[in-house]
Design a protein around this motif. Structure first.
Motif: not given
Ligand code: ZN
Length: 273
Positions: A85-89
């Motif tokens: 999982f990777k979170f990006y704005l």
């Protein structure tokens, strides 16, 4: 055409050709393997699209607000999904969050200002991650298989890879919220399990729905506006909490217990190019 564009053009062409040549082999893979290939490809193509549109925030103090929540959710949810999982704005007009196959989770910057507290943001992200865990997008795509087949057929002649076309369709689908009510409700329940594991109060999602029930419909983010009858989702969550007091009993249902989310005002953003 710059050298980079030329190389990219050639790579896209080769990819399309390879996709055509290997279509038979991919079709012969067991269903699970095939989905995994598709999930990574789809996710990467959505990333490429968002990057090309200049929407992905590479660095911003806003990440300081997002990161602790994103890290906790990643730790809790990762055992249930086989890609990181990777979170990006991202910068988009409407407050929203969406997860794509392959593990990427996109959080629209304005969502950080839109939610009333930390738990509402955590609940939203736990819900999105659960769509990925459930492979909901792939299921959605399979329903669209016939339409895709026609469009992919046309697109291969024009150049882009199959995954590229899927990604374009996918962005449209995610933004118009094609998930069924059933898929939404299941993502709520799994999301509340994930949130409970992180320690963020899973009542956050209930509070979010309750806020929206009192809000002007025109201000609703797409995330929720498709399902104005959120009472069913609230009821299902409350039942889920009651059924498992050992997990949920320790969390306070009172929104007054919420932790404020600290978000810097007018935070600068540097975009990925
Ligand atoms: Zn959803």
């Amino acid at each position: 055409m710059s050298a980079f564009r030329l190389i990219r053009f050639v790579i896209v062409g080769i990819t399309a050709l390879v996709a055509l040549l290997t279509a038979g082999n991919v079709g012969a893979l067991p269903r699970q393997d095939k989905n995994q290939v598709d999930e990574l490809q789809m996710g990467q193509e959505v990333f490429n699209e968002l990057k090309a549109k200049g929407e992905i925030v590479e660095s911003s103090p806003l990440y300081d607000s997002l990161r602790p929540i994103a890290d906790a959710i990643t730790r809790a949810a990762q055992p249930q999904y086989n890609h990181p999982f990777k979170f990006y704005l991202v910068h988009e007009p409407q407050p929203n969050a969406f997860a794509t196959p392959g593990g990427n989770v996109y959080v629209v910057d304005s969502l950080l200002y839109f939610v009333k507290n930390t738990e509402e943001l955590a609940g939203t992200l736990c819900h999105e991650v659960s769509h990925t865990i459930h492979h909901d997008t792939v299921a959605l795509m399979e329903k669209q298989r016939e339409i895709e087949a026609r469009q992919v057929g046309a697109a291969v002649l024009l150049g882009p890879s199959r995954a590229h076309v899927l990604a374009i369709l996918l962005i449209g689908k995610l933004h118009s919220l094609g998930y069924s009510r059933d898929a939404e409700s299941k993502a709520d329940l799994t999301g509340s399990d994930v949130c409970a594991k992180t320690g963020y109060n899973p009542w956050g999602l209930v509070w979010l729905f309750q806020d929206f029930q009192n809000a002007n419909i025109g201000q609703l983010p797409q995330l929720l506006s498709d399902h104005p009858n959120d009472q069913n989702r609230v009821n299902a969550l409350e039942k889920h909490f009651r059924n498992d007091p050992s997990v949920f009993g320790k969390f306070n249902s009172d929104p007054k217990s919420a932790k404020p989310l600290s978000v810097p005002k007018n935070a600068p953003e540097v975009f990925l190019h």
